[in-house]
Design a protein around this motif. Structure first.
Motif, PDB file in Angstrom:
ATOM      1  N   VAL A 156       0.816  -1.211   0.000  1.00 14.20           N
ATOM      2  CA  VAL A 156       0.000   0.000   0.000  1.00 14.20           C
ATOM      3  C   VAL A 156       0.855   1.268   0.000  1.00 14.20           C
ATOM      4  CG1 VAL A 156      -0.232   0.130   2.528  1.00 14.20           C
ATOM      5  CG2 VAL A 156      -2.019   1.103   1.068  1.00 14.20           C
ATOM      6  N   LYS A 157       2.016   1.226   0.663  1.00 14.96           N
ATOM      7  CA  LYS A 157       2.870   2.420   0.741  1.00 14.96           C
ATOM      8  C   LYS A 157       3.392   2.868  -0.630  1.00 14.96           C
ATOM      9  CE  LYS A 157       6.300  -0.844   2.410  1.00 14.96           C
ATOM     10  NZ  LYS A 157       6.925  -1.357   3.626  1.00 14.96           N
ATOM     11  N   ASN A 158       3.400   1.919  -1.613  1.00 14.94           N
ATOM     12  CA  ASN A 158       3.882   2.261  -2.963  1.00 14.94           C
ATOM     13  C   ASN A 158       2.751   2.648  -3.918  1.00 14.94           C
ATOM     14  OD1 ASN A 158       6.514   1.486  -2.142  1.00 14.94           O
ATOM     15  ND2 ASN A 158       6.019  -0.663  -2.577  1.00 14.94           N
ATOM     16  N   LEU A 159       1.510   2.603  -3.419  1.00  9.87           N
ATOM     17  CA  LEU A 159       0.363   2.813  -4.311  1.00  9.87           C
ATOM     18  C   LEU A 159      -0.236   4.207  -4.222  1.00  9.87           C
ATOM     19  CD1 LEU A 159      -1.414  -0.644  -3.782  1.00  9.87           C
ATOM     20  CD2 LEU A 159      -0.037   0.083  -5.745  1.00  9.87           C
ATOM     21  N   GLY A 160       0.213   5.000  -3.264  1.00 11.53           N
ATOM     22  CA  GLY A 160      -0.255   6.384  -3.205  1.00 11.53           C
ATOM     23  C   GLY A 160      -1.523   6.593  -2.416  1.00 11.53           C
ATOM     24  N   PHE A 161      -1.992   5.601  -1.688  1.00 18.45           N
ATOM     25  CA  PHE A 161      -3.161   5.809  -0.824  1.00 18.45           C
ATOM     26  C   PHE A 161      -2.952   5.047   0.484  1.00 18.45           C
ATOM     27  CE2 PHE A 161      -4.269   2.696  -4.176  1.00 18.45           C
ATOM     28  CZ  PHE A 161      -4.393   1.536  -3.427  1.00 18.45           C
ATOM     29  N   GLN A 162      -3.837   5.303   1.441  1.00 15.48           N
ATOM     30  CA  GLN A 162      -3.723   4.717   2.773  1.00 15.48           C
ATOM     31  C   GLN A 162      -4.843   3.701   3.016  1.00 15.48           C
ATOM     32  OE1 GLN A 162      -1.410   5.259   5.260  1.00 15.48           O
ATOM     33  NE2 GLN A 162      -0.244   6.431   3.740  1.00 15.48           N
ATOM     34  N   PRO A 163      -4.559   2.649   3.790  1.00 19.20           N
ATOM     35  CA  PRO A 163      -5.648   1.718   4.142  1.00 19.20           C
ATOM     36  C   PRO A 163      -6.664   2.424   5.031  1.00 19.20           C
ATOM     37  CG  PRO A 163      -3.684   1.219   5.435  1.00 19.20           C
ATOM     38  CD  PRO A 163      -3.287   2.265   4.430  1.00 19.20           C
ATOM     39  N   ASN A 164      -7.908   2.000   4.939  1.00 22.36           N
ATOM     40  CA  ASN A 164      -8.943   2.537   5.823  1.00 22.36           C
ATOM     41  C   ASN A 164      -9.456   1.428   6.752  1.00 22.36           C
ATOM     42  OD1 ASN A 164     -10.605   0.941   4.213  1.00 22.36           O
ATOM     43  ND2 ASN A 164     -11.241   2.671   2.935  1.00 22.36           N
ATOM     44  N   THR A 165     -10.430   1.715   7.543  1.00 14.27           N
ATOM     45  CA  THR A 165     -10.957   0.737   8.508  1.00 14.27           C
ATOM     46  C   THR A 165     -11.477  -0.500   7.799  1.00 14.27           C
ATOM     47  OG1 THR A 165     -11.585   2.547   9.991  1.00 14.27           O
ATOM     48  CG2 THR A 165     -12.585   0.407  10.425  1.00 14.27           C
ATOM     49  N   VAL A 166     -12.115  -0.306   6.630  1.00 12.26           N
ATOM     50  CA  VAL A 166     -12.636  -1.444   5.856  1.00 12.26           C
ATOM     51  C   VAL A 166     -11.491  -2.370   5.432  1.00 12.26           C
ATOM     52  CG1 VAL A 166     -13.854  -2.129   3.749  1.00 12.26           C
ATOM     53  CG2 VAL A 166     -14.635  -0.144   5.055  1.00 12.26           C
ATOM     54  N   SER A 167     -10.346  -1.785   5.066  1.00 10.27           N
ATOM     55  CA  SER A 167      -9.183  -2.585   4.660  1.00 10.27           C
ATOM     56  C   SER A 167      -8.728  -3.494   5.808  1.00 10.27           C
ATOM     57  CB  SER A 167      -8.023  -1.681   4.259  1.00 10.27           C
ATOM     58  OG  SER A 167      -8.433  -0.641   3.403  1.00 10.27           O
ATOM     59  N   TRP A 168      -8.567  -2.890   6.989  1.00  6.92           N
ATOM     60  CA  TRP A 168      -8.143  -3.680   8.156  1.00  6.92           C
ATOM     61  C   TRP A 168      -9.181  -4.748   8.511  1.00  6.92           C
ATOM     62  CZ3 TRP A 168      -3.328  -3.353   9.950  1.00  6.92           C
ATOM     63  CH2 TRP A 168      -2.585  -2.195   9.710  1.00  6.92           C
ATOM     64  N   ASN A 169     -10.441  -4.371   8.488  1.00  9.64           N
ATOM     65  CA  ASN A 169     -11.512  -5.315   8.828  1.00  9.64           C
ATOM     66  C   ASN A 169     -11.531  -6.508   7.879  1.00  9.64           C
ATOM     67  OD1 ASN A 169     -12.250  -3.652  10.887  1.00  9.64           O
ATOM     68  ND2 ASN A 169     -14.151  -2.911   9.950  1.00  9.64           N
ATOM     69  N   GLY A 170     -11.308  -6.227   6.578  1.00  7.87           N
ATOM     70  CA  GLY A 170     -11.297  -7.310   5.592  1.00  7.87           C
ATOM     71  C   GLY A 170     -10.200  -8.317   5.874  1.00  7.87           C
ATOM     72  N   MET A 171      -9.028  -7.833   6.282  1.00  7.97           N
ATOM     73  CA  MET A 171      -7.913  -8.729   6.602  1.00  7.97           C
ATOM     74  C   MET A 171      -8.194  -9.548   7.860  1.00  7.97           C
ATOM     75  SD  MET A 171      -5.508  -8.447   4.322  1.00  7.97           S
ATOM     76  CE  MET A 171      -3.936  -8.891   5.046  1.00  7.97           C
ATOM     77  N   ILE A 172      -8.706  -8.897   8.903  1.00  7.03           N
ATOM     78  CA  ILE A 172      -8.994  -9.586  10.165  1.00  7.03           C
ATOM     79  C   ILE A 172     -10.056 -10.666   9.946  1.00  7.03           C
ATOM     80  CG2 ILE A 172      -9.919  -9.311  12.504  1.00  7.03           C
ATOM     81  CD1 ILE A 172      -8.788  -6.370  12.343  1.00  7.03           C
ATOM     82  N   ALA A 173     -11.159 -10.285   9.282  1.00 10.97           N
ATOM     83  CA  ALA A 173     -12.244 -11.243   9.022  1.00 10.97           C
ATOM     84  C   ALA A 173     -11.773 -12.376   8.112  1.00 10.97           C
ATOM     85  CB  ALA A 173     -13.434 -10.521   8.399  1.00 10.97           C
ATOM     86  N   GLY A 174     -10.978 -12.026   7.085  1.00  9.93           N
ATOM     87  CA  GLY A 174     -10.484 -13.048   6.150  1.00  9.93           C
ATOM     88  C   GLY A 174      -9.603 -14.069   6.833  1.00  9.93           C
TER      89      GLY A 174
END
Length: 654
Positions: free
Chosen positions: A102-120
């Motif tokens: 994500v650090k190379n893509l020009g945007f930041q993770p949001n709460t949905v991003s973190w939630n998707g990883m935890i749930a997955g």
């Protein structure tokens, strides 16, 4: 739309792709992707994003990743979906690789991003990764919401991380999430998995307003730890409070009773469930059927089978497996096979259920044929399959065949023998009288023998009255299972059979000092759709006078036919006449005679006993089957006995 000559644009196509994702229609979705390429719409950012989501949802992650890498404008939504897709599949390496890019893509993770990883990670069983991701989320300054908390709590419970779970609970209270229904249910579930019954109840009480989902989690948690009486009490209290209990509530409490020996209560709850207007589903039936099988409640099992046919769920693989097991446990091995043959889809559990049924009925030849059919059908056997096969050989005395299958486990099937397989072979040899050979196998085991192995040897020593090896096995068992009364009783029986009553008294003293008592003989019989329980020596039965009178008349007829009671199976040091009286009180005899008195002449009887059938009862029931012209099925802890015309299916080998 296409037939009418109208071509979708970049606004319409994402809706079509989303529909394909909803239906998991991979082939159609790929055709739509092809259409977008041919028409030039595929470069649109909305189309590309919807295609990434489609491939992720259909578990086509390689294609999703390629699309994401070639996107004109990569966005946080597509990136989050791809990372979560890898996490959900359990691909920890790629999930973390994509997430860390994500650090190379020009945007930041949001709460949905973190939630998707935890749930997955939680869904794929990567529980530690889910917890670590939750911790990293907080470390990076993101606050958890209801989704992340309710996703991480099950993972914490499965890991047994009670201290971490308590910290999350504190966070829940501090941030006002304690009223969230999903979080409360997840907290109760977490404490249940960690074995904290008091905390489970406390969470429910702190909620203020009782909610059905949280109550279901509490019942499941109590059941998981064998607190069946408390689970039943909670359920009854909820009923008294007029709570709208759903199918999950009823299924949970039925499963709780069925799994912990309260089979009659499970059957009663199933009837109440239907009276309450709650329709059982494809989960309820497999939870109920073991209760029917445990106490040979065939009519109740058939009723559940009919219900599953009416609801159209009999083809479900779990329902089918449970039906096979139920019919086998109720003595109807042919009906079990009919259920198996009619299943539209079979898995390994179905094959093993049928194989286990043949083993229980002592049908070794049928078990071997079925095992070969299993292999021809392309179903690879597992360790459970081999356990059932070896058990079947043991029940029928097929020593050479059983030994051959054991020796070829690794070479033919790639399965290394486990302790249960050694226990089967020890039983196989011991029951055949090859006790020294059985003991030699134990000594050569590549790992420490457990109580099952030593128990198999001790049981064989009881059958063949071998006191010296019995003492060796008993000493080991007293160390491994100091609070199991059955081991002391078996050794006591061996001493008593040799007239060594001083040793019998010593064992009884040990049991008394430990507060152990012999499990009373208990038998169940289903008569007129009602299951009756009979205890050995119980004089409180309403029909006891008629039962004893019938037994006495049968005894006279048996003695005329040359039968005399085998008092060797009475292990008390009492007079011979008293021994005969004790034999009359064995629960399986009481159940059979109770059945004769309360059913029409010639109808079959099915009895289940919680202990091994004794030799005298076996001989008596053989006589009764011929004299009364009845088929009598008796299932003890060892196997099924099918008595007919004075013979038993076990061939007196059990």
């Amino acid at each position: 739309m296409l037939k009418h000559g109208l071509f979708p644009d970049a606004h319409v196509l994402p809706s079509v792709i989303k529909a394909c994702a909803g239906l998991l229609a991979v082939n159609i979705g790929k055709q739509v992707h092809g259409f977008s390429l041919a028409s030039g719409i595929s470069l649109d950012s909305f189309v590309q994003s919807s295609l990434v989501h489609f491939y992720v949802k259909c578990d086509e992650l390689v294609d999703a990743h390629k699309l994401f890498d070639n996107m004109v404008e990569r966005d946080v939504v597509s990136w989050s979906a791809l990372a979560a897709g890898y996490a959900r599949k359990g691909d920890r390496v790629n999930a973390r690789k994509v997430f860390n890019e994500v650090k190379n893509l020009g945007f930041q993770p949001n709460t949905v991003s973190w939630n998707g990883m935890i749930a997955g990670f939680n869904q794929s069983g990567c529980f530690l990764d889910a917890v670590l991701m939750f911790q990293q989320m907080h470390k990076h300054g993101f606050k958890s919401d209801g989704t992340s908390i309710s996703s991480v709590l099950p993972a914490i419970g499965d890991l047994g991380y009670l201290s971490t779970g308590t910290q999350v609970h504190g966070y829940v209270i501090k941030n006002g999430f304690a009223v969230d229904k999903c979080i409360v249910s997840a907290l109760i579930d977490m404490y249940g998995k960690c074995g904290c019954a008091l905390e489970m109840s406390q969470v429910l009480e702190d909620m203020g307003q009782v909610e059905v989902g949280a109550c279901n989690a509490l019942i499941t948690g109590l059941a998981r730890h064998g607190l069946v009486d408390k689970a039943l009490r909670v359920f009854k209290e909820l009923q008294g409070q007029q709570m709208e209990l759903n199918v999950v509530s009823w299924t949970s409490v039925i499963a709780c009773c069925s799994q912990h020996g309260k089979d009659i209560e499970a059957l009663e709850l199933f009837r109440e469930m239907q009276s309450a207007g709650v329709k059982p589903n494809a989960v309820t039936i497999p939870c109920l059927l073991p209760a029917c099988g445990n106490i040979a409640a065939l009519m109740h099992g058939k009723a559940a089978h009919c219900f599953s046919l009416r609801r159209g769920i009999s083809g479900d693989v779990y329902v089918g497996s449970a039906l096979i097991d139920m019919y086998a446990n109720c003595g109807k091995i042919q009906l079990a096979r009919c259920c198996f043959d009619r299943m539209p889809v079979r898995n390994l559990v179905c094959w093993n259920a049928m194989l286990g049924g043949y083993a229980m009925h002592g049908k070794a030849n049928e078990a071997i044929e079925f095992f070969l059919l299993m292999q021809r059908s392309g179903q690879k056997p597992d360790s459970v399959s081999l356990t059932s096969l070896l058990s079947a050989c043991s029940q029928s005395g097929l020593t050479e065949e059983g030994h051959r299958y054991f020796d070829r486990m690794t070479t033919d099937h790639g399965i290394k023998p486990r302790v249960e397989h050694y226990a089967c072979v020890v039983s196989l040899l011991g029951r055949a009288g090859k006790l020294e050979e059985a003991y030699s196998m134990i000594e050569k085991m590549p790992f420490e023998p457990d109580a099952c192995v030593w128990g198999a040897l001790l049981s064989s020593c009881r059958v063949h009255h071998n006191m010296s090896l019995g003492e060796v096995a008993a000493r080991k068992l007293f160390e491994l299972e100091p609070m199991n009364p059955g081991n002391y009783i078996l050794m006591s029986n061996i001493y008593a059979s040799k007239g060594r009553y001083k040793e019998v008294d010593k064992i009884r003293d040990i049991m008394r000092d430990k507060g152990l008592r012999k499990n009373p003989g208990c038998s169940w019989i289903e008569v007129k759709n009602k299951v009756h329980m009979l205890l050995a020596g119980d004089k409180s039965l309403p029909q006891m006078a008629q039962i004893m009178d019938k037994l006495n008349r049968l005894s006279i007829e048996m003695k005329k036919a040359g039968y005399s009671p085998n008092t060797d199976y009475v292990l008390q040091d009492v007079e011979e006449q008293e021994k005969e009286h004790i034999l009359c009180g064995h629960s399986e005899k009481l159940a059979v005679v109770f059945g004769i008195l309360n059913t029409s002449p010639g109808s079959p009887l099915r009895v289940t006993k919680n202990l091994r059938i004794c030799g005298d009862c076996h001989a008596v029931i053989k006589f009764i089957s011929r004299f009364e012209r009845r088929e009598i099925f008796v299932r003890d802890t060892n196997r099924y006995h099918h008595f007919k015309d004075g013979d038993c299916s076990c061939g007196d080998y059990w």
